[in-house]
Write an enzyme that holds these catalytic residues in place. Structure first.
Site, PDB file in Angstrom:
ATOM      1  N   SER A   1      35.599  56.868  -9.394  1.00  0.00           N
ATOM      2  CA  SER A   1      35.209  56.244 -10.645  1.00  0.00           C
ATOM      3  C   SER A   1      34.937  54.763 -10.404  1.00  0.00           C
ATOM      4  CB  SER A   1      36.291  56.473 -11.705  1.00  0.00           C
ATOM      5  OG  SER A   1      35.876  56.056 -12.976  1.00  0.00           O
TER       6      SER A   1
ATOM      7  N   ASP B   1      30.160  65.629 -14.251  1.00  0.00           N
ATOM      8  CA  ASP B   1      30.732  64.328 -14.618  1.00  0.00           C
ATOM      9  C   ASP B   1      30.016  63.817 -15.868  1.00  0.00           C
ATOM     10  OD1 ASP B   1      31.462  61.595 -14.797  1.00  0.00           O
ATOM     11  OD2 ASP B   1      31.768  61.475 -12.636  1.00  0.00           O
TER      12      ASP B   1
ATOM     13  N   HIS C   1      34.841  64.460 -14.191  1.00  0.00           N
ATOM     14  CA  HIS C   1      34.969  63.108 -13.663  1.00  0.00           C
ATOM     15  C   HIS C   1      36.121  63.028 -12.661  1.00  0.00           C
ATOM     16  CE1 HIS C   1      34.339  58.876 -13.422  1.00  0.00           C
ATOM     17  NE2 HIS C   1      35.524  58.584 -13.916  1.00  0.00           N
TER      18      HIS C   1
END
Length: 585
Positions: free
Chosen positions: A215, A460, A497
């Protein structure tokens, strides 16, 4: 009217700009690139002295205050039921100062974990979100990891990137230096300190250094590859939000579209979610599977060939349209389709139709449990503070007090210009301090023998896998089509994610990266496992009951995709091959 944008910084500007820059670099001149040097492997060493005496031995590190040094016995930390080896934990802070803008005290807080039996390697852990806290320095990656850098004997560093969330979360963006530390300067400050500390602890510095995270940590990783290529040998970037300011604005843009069809109060996450309910998302996921599941040679609940699926699946055609707008979970209204489809297929756009962030491919993971947080909570509660206070010039403090109203009322075009803006106080724009300096140019990484491994979930919902594809394509063009010798992307179908979703999301990415860097063994595929019942790394509740709980699949080097061989156990990776779809048509 919004100010004109510097077009060469836009991620979807013509690739000619990237090529012109690349052509000007000496390392890229000529037809073939020079040979890549092979870096030698790291050699291990043992800690010199005790953990407790490290604090006194580290007292002369420049700009550094050591706040603690202690022993951590083997087994005090556990990973997947296994003891993490004995190590030292050192805590401290760097560059403490008082801001002339907001009057708050800032410092770069950190911890280092130094194994008693060290493998000769350093791992700089990039953390997620807006940073602001020192996560445990272990260097983990993937869903439910069974190993990590500390378990393997790395010395690991983690930091808060120069601010504390206890001081008001995104409010640190009011301080110009805190913005820069968050973006990249904390990494530049910490790196030489950490290497000097390792040298003092073991009597030698690290032979090989790695940087990794997911991330925002993946963003940190690609920024480090651009700005600090000389300091690191391997880069492990998960779901890298390397255009994070644009992604955050795009998420707000998406929320504004959802708000037009929400039947509840769009100023609240549950109300905004009424635009595209869990039942409706799962219905769309089932329609994606119906159209795309067999494209990889087997109907197994995973869509391996994402590109073929985008050509095959059409939301307008393949999802039933609700009669008389009667939403019963088996259909979408025309208004819903018109609001939702551009988020996925088109990508975020200005009012004149200029795309400023990638779309999100349709994938069965759209029905995953992690989707609603990123689609309906984040734009109202997280992206508002980031865009309004950390990224915009000038900042908008009102984003801190009424984030939902700020998001749904935001002028997207004007704010996009403000992500590229500077003024006398904020002399570097968000699109400068948050992103790689020259995204298509990894010549400094390549020329020293370093490697970059990227992994990204296809489902994601916040950082698009398509943006990672664009990154790889642009580097490849700038590298004369030879990027795979130092940069490889592994897409994870179904994964959300960083982890989760109906996916085989458990994989060891670090070991193949080390083998690539230090042994020259380039990874052609990485085997990933579903985390069904009994998985020691933790069960992923989104693994379908119809799958073997320990299903495995190969993750392939983009653009290759996994295809069933036509025989063998459907649940095992050995029955699947990585095939370049461009040559399979």
């Amino acid at each position: 009217m919004p100010r004109s944008l510097p077009r060469l910084r836009m991620p979807f500007a013509p690739v000619a700009a990237a090529l012109l820059f690349a052509a000007a670099q000496p390392a890229l001149a000529g037809g073939r690139l020079p040979p890549i040097p092979q870096l030698p492997p790291a050699t291990p060493a043992d800690l010199v002295g005790t953990c407790e005496d490290l604090a006194s031995r580290f007292t002369n590190l420049p700009g550094t205050t050591i706040t603690g040094s202690s022993s951590v016995a083997a087994g005090d930390l556990q990973l997947a039921g296994q003891p993490v080896p004995a190590h030292c934990r050192v805590t401290g802070r760097m560059n403490e100062r008082v801001s002339p803008v907001d009057g708050k005290t800032y410092a770069i807080g950190f911890e280092m974990r130094l194994p008693l039996a060290w493998n000769g390697r350093f791992f700089h852990q990039g953390n997620g979100g807006i940073d602001g806290s020192v996560s445990t320095a272990v260097g983990a990656s993937g869903g439910g990891p069974l190993t990590h850098a500390l378990m393997q004997g790395f010395a690991v560093l983690s930091s808060d990137a120069g601010h504390s969330n206890a001081q008001g979360g995104p409010a640190f963006g009011l301080d110009p230096q805190a913005r820069l530390d968050y973006g990249y300067q904390a990494v530049g400050t910490l790196t030489p300190m950490a290497k000097a500390a390792i040298n003092l602890a073991y009597g030698k510095g690290p032979d090989r250094s790695y940087f990794g995270g997911c991330s925002n940590g993946g963003r940190h990783t690609l920024v480090a590859a651009s700005r600090y290529a000389a300091e690191y040998d391997g880069f492990l970037a998960g779901a890298p939000g390397y255009n994070l300011p644009l992604a955050a604005l795009a998420n707000i843009w998406g929320a504004q579209r959802y708000a037009t069809v929400a039947t509840g109060d769009p100023l609240t996450p549950p109300g905004l979610e009424t635009a595209f309910t869990a039942t409706e998302r799962q219905m769309v996921a089932s329609r994606v599977l119906a159209r795309c599941d067999a494209l990889d040679g087997a109907a197994d609940g995973l869509v391996q060939d994402t590109a073929a699926c985008q050509r095959t699946f059409n939301l307008m055609r393949d999802v039933n349209t609700c009669a008389r707008d009667n939403r019963d979970g088996t259909c979408l209204t025309i208004a819903q389709k018109r609001a939702i489809d551009p988020i996925f297929r088109g990508g975020a756009r200005t009012t004149d139709g200029t795309r400023f962030y990638a779309g999100f491919p349709y994938d069965p993971g759209v029905g995953g449990g992690g989707i609603p947080f990123w689609e309906f909570t984040a734009p109202l509660a997280l992206d508002t503070g980031a865009v309004g206070v950390i990224f915009k010039v000038p900042p908008a403090p009102e984003a801190l007090t009424n984030g939902a109203a700020f998001a749904l009322g935001l002028d997207i075009d004007a704010t996009l210009a403000e992500l590229y803006a500077t003024d006398a106080t904020y002399t570097e724009s968000a699109m400068s301090f948050m992103t790689p300096q020259h995204p298509s140019d990894l010549s400094a990484v390549r020329d020293r023998g370093a490697k970059v491994l990227v992994y990204h979930g296809v489902a994601d919902p916040i950082f698009s896998v398509s943006d990672s594809e664009t990154y790889v394509k642009n580097v490849n063009r700038a590298s004369r089509g030879q990027a795979s010798s130092f940069l490889r992307l592994f897409k994870v179908p179904g994964m959300g994610h960083c982890s989760g979703g109906p996916a085989t999301d458990q994989a060891d990415y670090l070991t193949p990266l080390v083998a690539w860097v230090e042994q020259g063994q380039a990874p052609d595929r990485i085997v990933a496992t579903a985390r069904g019942a009994g998985n020691p790394g933790g069960v992923n509740g989104e693994v379908p009951a119809s799958w073997a709980p320990d299903r495995t699949r190969p993750l392939c080097v983009f653009p290759a995709v996994a295809r069933y061989d036509g025989s063998g156990d459907l649940e095992r990776a050995e029955s699947w091959s990585c095939v370049d779809p461009r040559g399979a048509r």
